[in-house]
Enzyme design. Sequence first.
Site, PDB file in Angstrom:
ATOM      1  N   ARG A  94       4.489  -5.470  10.108  1.00 18.93           N
ATOM      2  CA  ARG A  94       4.094  -6.692   9.396  1.00 18.93           C
ATOM      3  C   ARG A  94       3.794  -6.353   7.924  1.00 18.93           C
ATOM      4  NH1 ARG A  94       0.686  -8.933   5.951  1.00 18.93           N
ATOM      5  NH2 ARG A  94      -1.095  -7.950   6.969  1.00 18.93           N
ATOM      6  N   ASP A  95       2.704  -5.664   7.686  1.00 13.86           N
ATOM      7  CA  ASP A  95       2.262  -5.374   6.321  1.00 13.86           C
ATOM      8  C   ASP A  95       3.248  -4.445   5.605  1.00 13.86           C
ATOM      9  OD1 ASP A  95       0.642  -5.317   4.096  1.00 13.86           O
ATOM     10  OD2 ASP A  95      -0.960  -4.152   4.997  1.00 13.86           O
TER      11      ASP A  95
ATOM     12  N   HIS B 233      -9.493  -1.152   6.563  1.00 16.92           N
ATOM     13  CA  HIS B 233      -8.090  -1.130   6.127  1.00 16.92           C
ATOM     14  C   HIS B 233      -8.048  -0.498   4.736  1.00 16.92           C
ATOM     15  CE1 HIS B 233      -4.015  -3.171   5.650  1.00 16.92           C
ATOM     16  NE2 HIS B 233      -4.336  -2.950   4.384  1.00 16.92           N
TER      17      HIS B 233
ATOM     18  N   HIS C 232      -5.992   1.679   1.518  1.00 14.44           N
ATOM     19  CA  HIS C 232      -4.752   2.047   0.845  1.00 14.44           C
ATOM     20  C   HIS C 232      -4.949   3.407   0.181  1.00 14.44           C
ATOM     21  CE1 HIS C 232      -2.198  -1.799   0.646  1.00 14.44           C
ATOM     22  NE2 HIS C 232      -3.031  -1.903   1.662  1.00 14.44           N
TER      23      HIS C 232
ATOM     24  N   CYS D   5       2.332  -1.101  -3.298  1.00 17.86           N
ATOM     25  CA  CYS D   5       1.344  -1.936  -3.977  1.00 17.86           C
ATOM     26  C   CYS D   5       2.017  -2.559  -5.183  1.00 17.86           C
ATOM     27  CB  CYS D   5       0.175  -1.068  -4.423  1.00 17.86           C
ATOM     28  SG  CYS D   5      -0.980  -1.973  -5.447  1.00 17.86           S
TER      29      CYS D   5
ATOM     30  N   ASN E 111      -0.443   1.375   1.795  1.00 16.76           N
ATOM     31  CA  ASN E 111      -1.279   1.637   2.971  1.00 16.76           C
ATOM     32  C   ASN E 111      -1.392   3.130   3.276  1.00 16.76           C
ATOM     33  OD1 ASN E 111      -1.840  -1.036   4.421  1.00 16.76           O
ATOM     34  ND2 ASN E 111       0.342  -1.212   3.955  1.00 16.76           N
TER      35      ASN E 111
END
Lengths: 315, 315
Positions: A14-15, A205, A207, A238, A247
């Site tokens: 997804r991300d 979460h 990065h 990003c 991530n």
Amino acid sequence: MSKTRIFFNEVATRDGFQIEPEFIPTGTKVALVDALSGCGYAKIEVTSFTSPKAIPMLRDAEEVMGRIRRAPGVEYTVLVPNVRGAERALESKADELNLVMSTSETHNLANLRMPRDKSFASLSEVVRVVAGRTPINVSLSCAFGCPMEGDVPQHEVLAWGQRFADLGVRGLTICDTTGMAQPAQVARLCDEAQRRFPGLQLTLHFHNTRGMGLANVLAAVQSGIVRFDGSLGGLGGCPYAPGASGNIASEDAIHMLDAMGYDTGMDMDRLLRVARELPAIVGHEVPGQVAKAGPITQLHPVPAAVTELRAALSL
Amino acid sequence: MSKTRIFFNEVATRDGFQIEPEFIPTGTKVALVDALSGCGYAKIEVTSFTSPKAIPMLRDAEEVMGRIRRAPGVEYTVLVPNVRGAERALESKADELNLVMSTSETHNLANLRMPRDKSFASLSEVVRVVAGRTPINVSLSCAFGCPMEGDVPQHEVLAWGQRFADLGVRGLTICDTTGMAQPAQVARLCDEAQRRFPGLQLTLHFHNTRGMGLANVLAAVQSGIVRFDGSLGGLGGCPYAPGASGNIASEDAIHMLDAMGYDTGMDMDRLLRVARELPAIVGHEVPGQVAKAGPITQLHPVPAAVTELRAALSL
């Protein structure tokens, strides 16, 4: 002493996929989710029930959810932007709905094109519609800083969390959306969030935009956090930092926690095999390091020169 | 409460350059050391007085040491493999001599082509010859594991440290030569090394081969360590892991510690300007992240769409 159990949520499909320029075929997505299902994840964020126009990459959300094989013990969660998305997600038998808004007004306007209050009202409506049929998680973006506003005060992040806690959601994901978190700040926010929300599943979460991803994971586990998002290979760049990582790579974080003695429940060999297929799937190198270097348990052969030297020196 | 002072040793022009395939001109090396001298480093490892045949890249050690401008407050250290190298280093007026051997027998045989006992005898001779004229530091390789042997027991690492402490060296650098350290192990070894060697300058040298570099820095500072090696841009790969990172990027580690509130004494803007020149110097991209993404204090402009949306919504 029994090992602390750590729960990983894999967000690559997804991300990670969301920002890839080339459409990834539905069959490839399904095969990847199925491969991930055998690696020991607690949760997989499979896709997003957003408008196909907004995110064409995820236009096959229904088909992917319909075709994946559900492994026992794995929760299949999906991102949901509104009531329409929630209805599609319920129909697809998602195990959890993940809602998202930003704790930064500017970032929310930039990303969701509405002020935070309107996002909250819209997401509250989703919670009402779902009404206990499926657990709900809320991801709070920019909880460690906004790339445009700068600092986002901790009390504001906690206040948004409280508003969702009051609605009865099951969990909150505290997101360092653009890699601005540093470990001292992570420790403070994790300590306070656990004090404030003892009944919620709290996920972090991170990065790796500025190289601090795993240092922040360390600060969070030291504070008592046991749930993390990760993206296989570190997929998902990003937009504010071309060339920088996005991530944290799931396998790198899991490798570190495994090595430290935590019980991640993951099959590292299998996970690395899947991670090594990613460059072929997305058509470019990915930032994850352990898939390139191998885990610390994988030793290298002794060079012939050393064996000869040992013989010559009778060692 | 006053901030804890952190001391950084920059190793890019020695440890970083050493494995670059193309010779870097002497003038470029001198200019880089001079630029680094203005950034706030406590120490710079300029070059190595090794055989020009062994490491052709550093064959200009005398000339580099002779041409750099010595900035007050910066120590200029050099690597020295033996008595011959020590004499050259003393002649070049190095502020410190850095000796190196491995705590792993196999790695020492592979890297220095002699058993550890012979390395120790040879380095002891260097200490005797230098005899208080210049401070000596000893770098202990593979202190967190050997890529061929695997585990290197902590008591062995400490025993090698003790032997050098008994000779009267000023400092020990505990090196994670191939990126095998994990934070729990770092905390244990740092705690014990500080207990055992309260009178020595203890420096930690980490690699980011498996993404744990800054997590290990965090574990070390939490344990009380205040001295670190770093390589600008993360220069210096790992021969055992093609494609993987080598040394931690100085600027990424310093950026994290600055953000956490430590006093690194560094000028981050200046440091990032120097870091951004590295790809042109070495002819390839480098792993450092902050030079690409910018520091967390550097905000991005608010997009025009947000400004228009705010106006339309009277926000």
